[in-house]
Write a protein that holds these residues in place. Structure first.
Motif, PDB file in Angstrom:
ATOM      1  N   PRO A  34       0.852  -1.196   0.077  1.00 34.69           N
ATOM      2  CA  PRO A  34      -0.247  -0.037   0.157  1.00 34.69           C
ATOM      3  C   PRO A  34       0.886   1.241   0.084  1.00 34.69           C
ATOM      4  O   PRO A  34       0.229   2.320  -0.182  1.00 34.69           O
ATOM      5  N   HIS A  35       2.164   1.216   0.036  1.00 37.21           N
ATOM      6  CA  HIS A  35       3.100   2.658   0.236  1.00 37.21           C
ATOM      7  C   HIS A  35       3.516   2.947  -1.188  1.00 37.21           C
ATOM      8  O   HIS A  35       3.851   2.077  -2.072  1.00 37.21           O
ATOM      9  N   CYS A  36       3.741   4.252  -0.992  1.00 37.52           N
ATOM     10  CA  CYS A  36       4.637   4.741  -2.357  1.00 37.52           C
ATOM     11  C   CYS A  36       5.855   4.414  -1.914  1.00 37.52           C
ATOM     12  O   CYS A  36       6.424   4.531  -0.665  1.00 37.52           O
ATOM     13  N   PRO A  54       1.580   2.410  -4.978  1.00 37.84           N
ATOM     14  CA  PRO A  54       1.100   1.255  -4.219  1.00 37.84           C
ATOM     15  C   PRO A  54       0.654  -0.012  -5.321  1.00 37.84           C
ATOM     16  O   PRO A  54       0.466   0.320  -6.394  1.00 37.84           O
ATOM     17  N   ILE A  76       2.517   5.656   5.333  1.00 36.06           N
ATOM     18  CA  ILE A  76       1.097   5.775   4.628  1.00 36.06           C
ATOM     19  C   ILE A  76       0.650   6.972   4.733  1.00 36.06           C
ATOM     20  O   ILE A  76       0.530   7.799   5.794  1.00 36.06           O
ATOM     21  N   TRP A  79       3.044  10.787  -0.204  1.00 41.33           N
ATOM     22  CA  TRP A  79       3.570  10.641  -1.638  1.00 41.33           C
ATOM     23  C   TRP A  79       4.063  11.893  -2.366  1.00 41.33           C
ATOM     24  O   TRP A  79       3.989  13.202  -1.666  1.00 41.33           O
ATOM     25  N   ALA A  85      -0.466   8.897  -5.833  1.00 43.89           N
ATOM     26  CA  ALA A  85      -0.580   7.376  -5.805  1.00 43.89           C
ATOM     27  C   ALA A  85      -1.428   6.969  -6.844  1.00 43.89           C
ATOM     28  O   ALA A  85      -1.073   5.865  -7.480  1.00 43.89           O
ATOM     29  N   ARG A  89      -0.111   3.682  -9.556  1.00 44.02           N
ATOM     30  CA  ARG A  89      -0.485   2.362  -8.744  1.00 44.02           C
ATOM     31  C   ARG A  89      -0.444   1.447  -9.821  1.00 44.02           C
ATOM     32  O   ARG A  89      -0.392   1.589 -10.946  1.00 44.02           O
ATOM     33  N   PHE A 158      -8.157   8.098   1.729  1.00 46.33           N
ATOM     34  CA  PHE A 158      -7.407   6.863   1.285  1.00 46.33           C
ATOM     35  C   PHE A 158      -7.329   6.846  -0.156  1.00 46.33           C
ATOM     36  O   PHE A 158      -6.157   6.524  -0.546  1.00 46.33           O
ATOM     37  N   THR A 162      -3.403   6.730  -1.504  1.00 42.52           N
ATOM     38  CA  THR A 162      -2.950   5.419  -1.886  1.00 42.52           C
ATOM     39  C   THR A 162      -3.628   4.747  -3.059  1.00 42.52           C
ATOM     40  O   THR A 162      -3.078   3.651  -3.391  1.00 42.52           O
ATOM     41  N   TYR A 169      -6.549  -1.594   1.866  1.00 42.98           N
ATOM     42  CA  TYR A 169      -5.560  -1.465   2.764  1.00 42.98           C
ATOM     43  C   TYR A 169      -5.198  -2.495   3.699  1.00 42.98           C
ATOM     44  O   TYR A 169      -4.212  -3.148   3.860  1.00 42.98           O
TER      45      TYR A 169
END
Length: 235
Positions: A34-36, A54, A76, A79, A85, A89, A158, A162, A169
């Motif tokens: 879920p992270h950049c 993500p 989290i 970005w 994100a 993604r 969110f 993300t 997530y």
């Protein structure tokens, strides 16, 4: 094929910093995450900085021999402003223009490639320049702060931070937690209960969709996975 090492960070903008090298060429599974990330790749005299978003599903990736990588996994809700994100993604990575062997170009400015030791310095500079965005309400909401975000606002924040919902997530974090248990040698039945799945079939479906492997294959280490650090069980 890939050897990893990592460290935690005292910066609220960084989840952890990792380093990897390849001992041979081959294919590995890039699992849901879920992270950049900001990743520096060094291979055969060439260097590049990549912005990774993500990942909501696993995907096969080729790994060259004799490669070296340094990764800055952002916390989290953090970005790069030019690369939100949702834009990067699911492997829609953005390679930034290089400026010689030591620098890259971002927002018409030259930035020095970071090392494992000074990752926090570069990230702090990016934040001061307004190029790094952090939404503290997301981490506060995940920590259980009832006043951080309403349910409707949480979904909107969110998605922006993300590229996925809060539920997605949590599912990814649970699957990564279970995969870590299995890789550490825990039995499948015990992992079902420890990770909070309904039954073995539920675990198998989740891992197949988000990790790309069955519980048995994960436990045996049949397939090389992307960086799988010790993930906390989501609330």
């Amino acid at each position: 094929m890939l050897v990893f090492e990592d460290r935690e960070s005292d910066s609220p903008l960084i989840e952890r910093v990792w380093r990897s090298r390849s001992e041979s060429a081959g294919t590995f599974l890039s699992i849901a995450e879920p992270h950049c990330e900001l990743v520096v790749t060094r291979h055969r005299g060439r260097v590049r900085m990549t912005v990774r978003g993500p990942e909501t599903r696993p995907s096969p990736c080729h790994c060259p021999a004799d490669g070296e990588w340094i990764g800055i996994r952002l916390s989290i809700g953090t970005w790069l402003r030019p690369y939100p994100a949702p834009l990067v993604r699911d492997r829609r990575d953005a390679d930034l223009a290089d400026v010689g062997r030591h620098s890259f170009l971002l927002d018409n400015s030259i930035w020095e490639y970071p090392s494992v030791e000074n990752a926090e310095v570069m990230v702090a500079r990016l934040a001061r320049a307004g190029l790094l965005v952090h939404d503290p309400r997301i981490s506060a909401a995940l920590a259980g702060d009832p006043g951080a975000l309403s349910r409707r606002s949480a979904q909107r924040h969110f998605l922006l931070a993300t590229g996925m919902t809060r539920q997605a997530y949590q599912q990814i974090q649970r699957a990564r937690y279970a995969a870590g248990l299995l890789r550490a040698g825990m039995g499948v039945v015990e992992a079902v209960h420890r990770a909070g799945y309904f039954d073995q079939a539920h675990l198998t479906r989740s891992l197949g969709r988000l990790i790309g492997e069955t519980p048995g294959r994960i436990r045996r280490g049949d397939q090389q996975l992307s960086f799988l650090y010790k993930t906390a069980l989501p609330d």
